[in-house]
Design a protein around this motif. Structure first.
Motif, PDB file in Angstrom:
ATOM      1  N   GLN A  61      31.876  48.734  19.733  1.00 34.88           N
ATOM      2  CA  GLN A  61      32.160  50.006  19.062  1.00 34.88           C
ATOM      3  C   GLN A  61      33.318  50.735  19.737  1.00 34.88           C
ATOM      4  OE1 GLN A  61      30.955  50.886  16.286  1.00 34.88           O
ATOM      5  NE2 GLN A  61      28.856  50.163  16.004  1.00 34.88           N
ATOM      6  N   GLU A  62      33.418  50.589  21.049  1.00 37.88           N
ATOM      7  CA  GLU A  62      34.524  51.211  21.774  1.00 37.88           C
ATOM      8  C   GLU A  62      35.838  50.520  21.433  1.00 37.88           C
ATOM      9  OE1 GLU A  62      34.395  54.027  23.650  1.00 37.88           O
ATOM     10  OE2 GLU A  62      32.352  54.102  22.818  1.00 37.88           O
ATOM     11  N   LEU A  63      35.816  49.210  21.330  1.00 37.82           N
ATOM     12  CA  LEU A  63      37.028  48.478  20.951  1.00 37.82           C
ATOM     13  C   LEU A  63      37.501  48.909  19.571  1.00 37.82           C
ATOM     14  CD1 LEU A  63      37.857  44.728  21.389  1.00 37.82           C
ATOM     15  CD2 LEU A  63      37.876  45.702  19.083  1.00 37.82           C
ATOM     16  N   LEU A  64      36.569  49.106  18.653  1.00 33.55           N
ATOM     17  CA  LEU A  64      36.936  49.444  17.283  1.00 33.55           C
ATOM     18  C   LEU A  64      37.540  50.841  17.154  1.00 33.55           C
ATOM     19  CD1 LEU A  64      33.935  47.926  15.283  1.00 33.55           C
ATOM     20  CD2 LEU A  64      36.204  46.944  15.656  1.00 33.55           C
ATOM     21  N   LYS A  65      37.404  51.654  18.177  1.00 34.53           N
ATOM     22  CA  LYS A  65      38.013  52.989  18.163  1.00 34.53           C
ATOM     23  C   LYS A  65      39.523  52.926  18.397  1.00 34.53           C
ATOM     24  CE  LYS A  65      33.858  55.431  19.771  1.00 34.53           C
ATOM     25  NZ  LYS A  65      33.252  56.210  20.896  1.00 34.53           N
ATOM     26  N   ASP A  66      39.998  51.777  18.831  1.00 29.19           N
ATOM     27  CA  ASP A  66      41.429  51.611  19.106  1.00 29.19           C
ATOM     28  C   ASP A  66      42.184  51.508  17.782  1.00 29.19           C
ATOM     29  OD1 ASP A  66      43.999  50.859  19.786  1.00 29.19           O
ATOM     30  OD2 ASP A  66      43.384  49.358  21.263  1.00 29.19           O
TER      31      ASP A  66
END
Length: 359
Positions: A61-66
């Protein structure tokens, strides 16, 4: 033109054995982000394949915030394909998800709906379509040389090659054994050659006959019977709307010498073909039967004729080109959904002892 920025979710065997080597050779992308629940795996992948300053995550989910990422490759166990792919599509990323599309048909449909909702591209990693023999046979089928293909076999048979690492033997995470692991490749290849995606009924058999054996002969060493919670072989009988019939056979462990994996045999009104021991076309000419063996050593494949790229590099290039040029991916999610629906029906038929009918 700026390069497409790619994020990798899942940095295990399939990432390091297939996707990362291929992507790293593609001049149109840069590997900008890596995620794995084991941080060290993500960091090692970033160090080996990533651009300078590539980000490392343990939470997808953190990666997808990029917001700078254009594409995400989902390379995780089957049970997480759908939730991660749906989240990535909804985050505005194009998605390459490893096969099978999902653990269940319901999850696969959610992925297709997310792709349509987001307007982003979704493809599934059926790399066997990109082999030279597959590419040539597809041309033969499209040219109508076999006529109407009304009978086919999808081959995914190993004598003793049970994968003993990772979660392959875990039914909860994978959804099944050889049927969903390698049977999916053979079925995808067969449906694609036939260009037929309208099943009407499926009858299946699933066997747990050899998985309980102790110290069994196996390509990767004996498996642990206590962990072998999936089938060791499975068979399916599939009838299509136009009357065509497909027999699907899949095994990791089977007492047979007739071994073929990710191959198909086709029978049509004008001729036939099989991938056994090379690509062979058979037919009739002037009241005589013939068998034609195709020399695949000369020339290339359909997408990049004259090159020496490996199949996985061709798959990768075709996928990246579809994003760059805004064209349909070679493996469309609608096609992969039908594969998952049929596999699920084989499991359901085996469980209930009844034929499964499609609406």
């Amino acid at each position: 033109m700026s390069k497409l920025r790619v994020g990798i979710i899942g940095c295990g065997g399939i990432a390091n054995g297939k996707h990362l080597p291929a992507l790293s050779q593609n001049g149109n992308v840069e590997l900008a982000a890596f995620c794995d629940i084991v941080e060290e795996k993500a960091r090692q992948a970033a160090d080996q394949y990533g651009i300078e300053g590539a980000a490392v995550y343990t939470d997808y989910q953190e990666l997808l915030k990029d917001g700078s990422l254009d594409i995400v490759h989902v390379l995780t166990p089957n049970d997480s394909h759908s939730p991660i792919s749906v989240a990535a599509l909804d985050a505005g990323k194009h998605v390459m998800c490893e096969k099978p599309m999902a653990k269940t048909a319901e999850e696969a449909r959610a992925m297709l709906e997310a792709a349509r909702r987001s307007g982003k591209k979704l493809t599934i990693g059926y790399n066997n379509r990109f082999r030279p023999d597959s590419q040539h046979l597809k041309k033969v089928c499209e040219a109508g040389e076999l006529g109407e293909i009304y009978y086919a076999k999808a081959h995914a048979i190993r004598r003793r090659a049970v994968p003993t690492w990772g979660v392959f033997l875990d039914e909860e995470k994978q959804g099944g054994g050889p049927l969903i692991d390698i049977g999916t490749h053979a079925l995808d290849l067969t449906l694609w050659m036939m260009d037929n995606y309208k099943p009407v009924s499926v009858t299946g058999s699933v066997f747990h006959k050899l998985g309980s054996k102790e110290n069994a002969a196996n390509a990767w060493g004996p498996w642990d019977p206590a962990k072998f919670t999936v089938e060791d072989s499975a068979m399916g009988f599939i009838k299509m709307e136009n009357g065509a019939t497909i027999v699907l056979e899949a095994s990791w462990a089977l007492n047979t010498l007739d071994i073929d994996e990710a191959k198909c045999s086709l029978s049509g009104t004008e001729g036939g073909a099989d991938m056994k021991g090379g690509l062979r076309i058979n037919g009739e000419d002037s009241s005589r039967l013939y068998v034609k063996e195709i020399d695949l050593n000369a020339g290339g494949v359909a997408f990049y004729s004259g090159t020496s790229q490996r199949d996985i590099d061709v798959e990768c290039s075709a996928w990246i080109d579809s994003v760059l040029n805004d064209t349909e991916p070679v493996v469309r999610p609608e096609q992969a959904l039908v594969v998952t629906e049929i596999l699920e029906a084989i499991y359901e038929s085996a469980r209930t002892g009844k034929t499964v009918y499609f609406d």
